[in-house]
Design a protein around this motif. Structure first.
Motif, mmCIF file in Angstrom:
data_model
loop_
_atom_site.group_PDB
_atom_site.id
_atom_site.type_symbol
_atom_site.label_atom_id
_atom_site.label_comp_id
_atom_site.label_asym_id
_atom_site.label_seq_id
_atom_site.Cartn_x
_atom_site.Cartn_y
_atom_site.Cartn_z
ATOM 1 N N GLY A 169 0.769 -1.231 0.000
ATOM 2 C CA GLY A 169 0.000 0.000 0.000
ATOM 3 C C GLY A 169 0.800 1.281 0.000
ATOM 4 N N CYS A 170 2.102 1.213 0.113
ATOM 5 C CA CYS A 170 2.896 2.446 0.198
ATOM 6 C C CYS A 170 3.713 2.704 -1.066
ATOM 7 C CB CYS A 170 3.799 2.397 1.421
ATOM 8 S SG CYS A 170 2.952 2.976 2.904
ATOM 9 N N ASP A 171 3.743 3.958 -1.462
ATOM 10 C CA ASP A 171 4.351 4.339 -2.734
ATOM 11 C C ASP A 171 5.834 4.014 -2.802
ATOM 12 O OD1 ASP A 171 1.956 5.323 -3.718
ATOM 13 O OD2 ASP A 171 2.276 7.320 -2.870
ATOM 14 N N TYR A 172 6.548 4.141 -1.691
ATOM 15 C CA TYR A 172 7.990 3.906 -1.722
ATOM 16 C C TYR A 172 8.307 2.450 -2.047
ATOM 17 C CZ TYR A 172 7.698 8.364 0.726
ATOM 18 O OH TYR A 172 7.395 9.653 1.076
ATOM 19 N N SER A 173 7.540 1.526 -1.448
ATOM 20 C CA SER A 173 7.731 0.106 -1.755
ATOM 21 C C SER A 173 7.342 -0.184 -3.204
ATOM 22 C CB SER A 173 6.883 -0.765 -0.827
ATOM 23 O OG SER A 173 7.313 -0.666 0.510
ATOM 24 N N ARG A 174 6.277 0.433 -3.658
ATOM 25 C CA ARG A 174 5.795 0.209 -5.023
ATOM 26 C C ARG A 174 6.798 0.737 -6.053
ATOM 27 N NH1 ARG A 174 0.038 -0.608 -4.926
ATOM 28 N NH2 ARG A 174 -0.298 0.536 -6.852
ATOM 29 N N PRO A 197 2.454 -5.184 6.554
ATOM 30 C CA PRO A 197 1.406 -4.174 6.329
ATOM 31 C C PRO A 197 1.720 -2.864 7.036
ATOM 32 C CG PRO A 197 0.665 -5.792 7.940
ATOM 33 C CD PRO A 197 1.997 -6.270 7.440
ATOM 34 N N VAL A 198 2.064 -1.846 6.264
ATOM 35 C CA VAL A 198 2.354 -0.528 6.839
ATOM 36 C C VAL A 198 1.132 0.369 6.732
ATOM 37 C CG1 VAL A 198 3.750 1.556 6.606
ATOM 38 C CG2 VAL A 198 4.822 -0.681 6.456
ATOM 39 N N LYS A 199 0.651 0.566 5.511
ATOM 40 C CA LYS A 199 -0.535 1.404 5.350
ATOM 41 C C LYS A 199 -1.817 0.571 5.416
ATOM 42 C CE LYS A 199 -2.476 5.191 2.713
ATOM 43 N NZ LYS A 199 -2.393 6.082 1.555
ATOM 44 N N GLU A 200 -1.730 -0.695 5.043
ATOM 45 C CA GLU A 200 -2.902 -1.548 5.099
ATOM 46 C C GLU A 200 -3.383 -1.657 6.554
ATOM 47 O OE1 GLU A 200 -0.456 -1.521 2.274
ATOM 48 O OE2 GLU A 200 0.121 -3.371 3.241
ATOM 49 N N HIS A 201 -4.666 -1.766 6.733
ATOM 50 C CA HIS A 201 -5.242 -1.739 8.075
ATOM 51 C C HIS A 201 -5.303 -3.109 8.732
ATOM 52 C CE1 HIS A 201 -6.240 2.418 7.426
ATOM 53 N NE2 HIS A 201 -6.924 2.118 6.330
ATOM 54 N N LYS A 232 -3.920 0.965 -5.247
ATOM 55 C CA LYS A 232 -3.711 0.673 -3.819
ATOM 56 C C LYS A 232 -4.944 0.954 -2.974
ATOM 57 C CE LYS A 232 -1.529 5.157 -2.842
ATOM 58 N NZ LYS A 232 -0.300 5.819 -2.336
ATOM 59 N N THR A 233 -5.878 1.746 -3.483
ATOM 60 C CA THR A 233 -7.097 2.023 -2.714
ATOM 61 C C THR A 233 -8.040 0.818 -2.697
ATOM 62 O OG1 THR A 233 -8.278 2.934 -4.629
ATOM 63 C CG2 THR A 233 -6.953 4.467 -3.308
ATOM 64 N N ARG A 234 -7.778 -0.176 -3.544
ATOM 65 C CA ARG A 234 -8.662 -1.342 -3.626
ATOM 66 C C ARG A 234 -8.020 -2.614 -3.072
ATOM 67 N NH1 ARG A 234 -11.092 -2.087 -9.430
ATOM 68 N NH2 ARG A 234 -12.496 -3.386 -8.183
ATOM 69 N N LEU A 235 -6.847 -2.481 -2.483
ATOM 70 C CA LEU A 235 -6.103 -3.669 -2.082
ATOM 71 C C LEU A 235 -6.780 -4.488 -0.993
ATOM 72 C CD1 LEU A 235 -2.425 -2.364 -2.159
ATOM 73 C CD2 LEU A 235 -3.504 -3.996 -3.707
ATOM 74 N N GLU A 236 -7.606 -3.866 -0.176
ATOM 75 C CA GLU A 236 -8.266 -4.619 0.895
ATOM 76 C C GLU A 236 -9.724 -4.954 0.550
ATOM 77 O OE1 GLU A 236 -6.689 -3.907 5.065
ATOM 78 O OE2 GLU A 236 -6.447 -1.927 4.167
ATOM 79 N N ASP A 237 -10.060 -4.765 -0.692
ATOM 80 C CA ASP A 237 -11.367 -5.169 -1.202
ATOM 81 C C ASP A 237 -11.253 -6.642 -1.611
ATOM 82 O OD1 ASP A 237 -13.648 -5.731 -2.642
ATOM 83 O OD2 ASP A 237 -13.595 -3.894 -3.828
ATOM 84 N N GLU A 238 -11.930 -7.538 -0.884
ATOM 85 C CA GLU A 238 -11.784 -8.969 -1.122
ATOM 86 C C GLU A 238 -12.188 -9.354 -2.543
ATOM 87 O OE1 GLU A 238 -13.241 -11.677 1.753
ATOM 88 O OE2 GLU A 238 -12.619 -10.474 3.474
ATOM 89 N N ALA A 239 -13.215 -8.723 -3.080
ATOM 90 C CA ALA A 239 -13.653 -9.029 -4.439
ATOM 91 C C ALA A 239 -12.561 -8.668 -5.450
ATOM 92 C CB ALA A 239 -14.940 -8.284 -4.756
ATOM 93 N N PHE A 240 -11.898 -7.539 -5.226
ATOM 94 C CA PHE A 240 -10.819 -7.102 -6.118
ATOM 95 C C PHE A 240 -9.634 -8.067 -6.023
ATOM 96 C CE2 PHE A 240 -6.932 -4.499 -6.754
ATOM 97 C CZ PHE A 240 -7.106 -4.219 -8.098
ATOM 98 N N VAL A 241 -9.295 -8.473 -4.805
ATOM 99 C CA VAL A 241 -8.186 -9.410 -4.622
ATOM 100 C C VAL A 241 -8.503 -10.749 -5.287
ATOM 101 C CG1 VAL A 241 -6.825 -10.694 -2.923
ATOM 102 C CG2 VAL A 241 -7.392 -8.293 -2.508
#
Length: 314
Positions: A169-174, A197-201, A232-241
């Motif tokens: 979820g973080c730009d530097y890693s990406r 998980p840094v930015k992920e909740h 990255k705004t959809r990474l915790e959306d289970e349907a998207f994953v």
């Protein structure tokens, strides 16, 4: 020493002026003679001294007397200042080329070649992608860390190892991850991926990654690439994953079922504990030959750490 300083300055000015080129040639002749302990035949040093004194005396008679009296010692002082500034300038260029910072590996502070400090920024472990530049570099280590359960992309026999700690979820890693993937592929290095998980909740993606790697280690890397490239705004959306899992060739339902298993939760917690043993303080953190690089460095910095200064010849 005045001749040396004059030669350097006039050589630069001579790029734009023919008269200064002539003076630079005289200065060079004077330098060569002084080096061989001979006096200047052109009188260059006296001629330039007279010009300087003539300029100064029109503004300050006392200043001209002081300059005339201490001209040689002042020339030595300026010479050492020139040598010192040249040394630090060359050092800064070398450090920037090899570490991405004028001040050294993982060091913050202003760098004229990286004024925004983007090569030393990282996402802090306990915060939401802050702009940071410094941490406790000396504590970073892989000693005592069990890497056995983490996704591993095998390299060539006797290949060097790269350990990448990153967050989807973080730009530097990406920014850093594609470079590390390209580096490992080009030089046949072994790549070990440690997700944190840094930015992920939540640790949801850690569970998905664990189950996907368990199901098919080869397809995992395609999924990993997609997760780093996805919105990255959809990474915790289970349907998207689930869509990403299917695109990588996984049985999405099987992976999701595994991710919700109590045993998986326990294993993932153990893995995150292993990541914390590295004492990393931000993502991305990349270990190459047991040297830690924090923040998204230029590609050449990673390549030099892996293959040395002449990496481009290999």
């Amino acid at each position: 020493m005045f001749c040396i300083i004059a030669f350097i300055v006039l050589s630069i000015l001579g790029i734009f002026s023919a008269s200064n080129r002539q003076l630079a040639r005289e200065a060079l002749d004077c330098v060569l003679r002084r080096v061989t302990l001979r006096p200047c035949t052109t009188g260059f040093d006296e001629k330039m001294k007279a010009k300087i004194l003539g300029y100064v005396i029109t503004r300050s008679e006392a200043g001209a007397r002081f300059l005339n009296r201490y001209f040689e010692p002042l020339s030595w002082i300026f010479f050492f200042l020139l040598v010192g500034s040249t040394f630090f300038a060359v050092r800064g260029v070398y450090l920037y080329y090899t570490t991405g910072s004028c001040n050294g590996l993982n060091q913050g502070g202003f760098c004229v070649f990286d004024p925004t400090g983007q090569n030393t920024q990282f996402s802090g472990v306990d915060e939401s992608c802050p702009v940071s530049s410094e941490g406790n570099v000396l504590n970073l280590t892989l000693e005592g860390v069990d890497l056995g359960g983490f996704p591993k992309l095998a390299g060539n026999p006797n290949a060097k190892s790269i350990v990448f700690i990153g967050s989807y979820g973080c730009d530097y890693s990406r920014k850093a991850y594609p470079m590390i993937r390209r580096l490992a592929q080009k030089y046949g290095a072994e790549l070990v991926f440690l997700y944190y998980p840094v930015k992920e909740h939540s640790d949801y993606l850690a569970k998905v990654g664990y189950c996907a790697y368990k199901q098919d280690p080869q397809k995992f890397w395609d999924l990993n690439d997609r997760l780093f490239a996805a919105d990255k705004t959809r990474l915790e959306d289970e349907a998207f994953v689930q869509e990403l899992l299917k695109a990588s060739g996984f049985n999405a339902q099987s992976v999701q079922f595994c991710a919700k298993d109590f045993q998986t939760e326990w294993v993932v917690k153990q893995q995150l504990a292993e990541v914390r043993k590295t004492n990393f303080y931000g993502t991305p953190t990349v270990f190459i030959r047991n040297e830690a690089l924090v923040g998204p460095k230029p590609y050449r910095v990673y390549a030099i750490a892996l293959e040395g200064l002449l990496y481009w010849l290999k």
